[in-house]
Scaffold this active site. Structure first.
Site, short mmCIF file in Angstrom:
data_model
loop_
_atom_site.label_atom_id
_atom_site.label_comp_id
_atom_site.label_asym_id
_atom_site.label_seq_id
_atom_site.Cartn_x
_atom_site.Cartn_y
_atom_site.Cartn_z
CD GLN A 43 -18.10 -27.88 -29.26
OE1 GLN A 43 -18.11 -27.07 -28.34
NE2 GLN A 43 -17.54 -29.06 -29.15
CG HIS A 52 -18.62 -35.03 -23.93
ND1 HIS A 52 -17.49 -34.52 -23.32
CD2 HIS A 52 -18.40 -36.36 -24.06
CE1 HIS A 52 -16.64 -35.50 -23.09
NE2 HIS A 52 -17.17 -36.62 -23.53
CG MET A 53 -25.98 -32.85 -25.68
SD MET A 53 -25.27 -32.27 -27.24
CE MET A 53 -26.55 -31.10 -27.74
CB SER A 54 -24.23 -31.80 -19.47
OG SER A 54 -24.78 -33.08 -19.33
CG ASP A 55 -19.85 -27.86 -22.27
OD1 ASP A 55 -20.03 -26.63 -22.35
OD2 ASP A 55 -18.97 -28.46 -22.91
CG HIS A 106 -15.75 -27.53 -20.65
ND1 HIS A 106 -14.93 -28.63 -20.52
CD2 HIS A 106 -15.10 -26.70 -21.48
CE1 HIS A 106 -13.84 -28.45 -21.24
NE2 HIS A 106 -13.92 -27.29 -21.85
#
EC number: 6.5.1.4
Length: 353
Positions: A100, A289-292, A315
């Site tokens: 990441q 998760h992808m929202s962040d 996050h």
């Protein structure tokens, strides 16, 4: 020099990773203090150090304070480079979290970047590598990113020993992408795995997940199994896990669950399925998760967009705060309450390589 207080928001390792990642892309030096201030064991851990070392190698950076337990570092990048890089996180440090950090810089490097990583591929408190393979990187492709992630060997907590190879080709800039609503669910795919364990563990995880999903009304569900006979199992193990992803009209949403000693395989499968159903029930285009994780990419991309996320996490707030420090011209507006569905409106800065 940009100053980042590592205790802001959720006060974890993500502030460090995002700060150093954007420092590498923009070549703006950064000082990060109070690193992981809100964690039980504050300061740098090995996987954080490897993320910083990786980006330092990719940018010929000068780094001060890079040692275990350090709560402050200074990162001064010089120039972004292409090439092949190899890093060993040691035991079960998360390869996903290092990837990441590395990905934004890799995309804007002057040529192809290859990163070989050893560590944990399926470990607690981190997205499993299959989430990156089947949700995160496929969604980045919609921004024009050209990436490949190959899983060579899995590594579970506590022994690790996993191996992955990441490759990316450079982009001049990222094309803006975003959707608020996910549209109809077309199918659900999944991968249930176990290593150094009997095959029935992977089978039971998959069966339990499939039952929960089908009971909810989803019809097109297909979960693959990954298992190794003892004589051909190269892993340190033992370990298991499952990743599910919904392919919808306009997006991809994923969920996962990890096996653990004393945790029944059925519970692992049910947990992942319920997480996926919870995020799908919001109707939004991105899972929690992808929202962040999408924040740096919509910020660097060209033009305006709106994205809908299943849950506004601390996050995500933290991510926006850090990104704005490096890209002051960025415009972001978030509508929604913490831990509830939300919409983020962004005018990206159109970062050019």
């Amino acid at each position: 020099m940009i100053e980042i207080d590592g205790s802001f928001g959720e006060g974890g390792g993500q502030i460090l990773r995002t700060s150093v990642a954007l420092s590498a892309v923009t070549l703006k030096p950064v000082r990060i203090f109070n690193i992981r201030a809100k964690r039980k064991n504050p300061g740098l851990r090995r996987q954080h150090m490897v993320a910083v070392k990786a980006l330092a190698e990719m940018t010929d950076a000068e780094v001060r304070g890079l040692e275990l337990g350090s709560t402050e570092i200074v990162f001064i990048p010089k120039t972004l480079k292409a090439g092949t890089f190899r890093f060993d996180i040691g035991t079960a440090g998360s390869v996903s979290l290092v990837l990441q950090a590395v990905t934004p810089a890799a995309l804007f490097a002057p040529g192809e970047v290859r990163v070989q990583l050893r560590g944990g591929t399926d470990v607690p408190m981190s997205p499993p590598v299959d989430y990156l393979r089947f949700v995160f990187y496929p969604l980045l492709e919609r921004f024009g990113a050209k990436t490949e992630l190959v899983l060579k060997r899995r590594g579970h907590y506590p022994k690790g020993g996993g191996e992955v190879e990441f490759a990316s080709r450079p982009v001049d800039s990222l094309t803006q992408w975003g959707e608020v609503e996910r549209g109809e669910v077309l199918k659900v795919r999944g991968l249930s795995h176990c290593v150094k364990l009997p095959k029935h563990v992977a089978e039971r995880q998959a069966k339990a997940a499939e039952e929960v999903l089908k009971k909810s009304g989803l019809k097109n569900v297909d979960i693959d199994l990954e298992w190794y006979p003892p004589e051909r199992d190269p892993h340190l193990g033992p370990g298991s896990g499952i990743v599910l992803w919904a392919i919808t009209e306009r997006s991809l949403l994923g969920a996962d669950s990890l096996g653990a000693r004393g945790k029944r395989a059925e519970r692992v499968g049910e947990e992942a399925a319920r997480k996926l159903l919870e995020d799908l029930s919001t109707g939004k285009a991105l899972d929690r998760h992808m929202s962040d994780m999408i924040v740096p990419y919509v910020s660097l991309a060209c033009g305006r967009t709106e994205v809908g996320g299943a849950a506004l996490t601390m996050h995500a707030w933290t991510h926006v705060h850090v990104v704005k420090k490096f890209l002051p011209e960025l415009e972001v507006e978030i509508s929604g309450e913490l831990n509830k569905p939300f919409v983020m409106r962004v005018k990206g800065v159109c970062w050019q390589r």
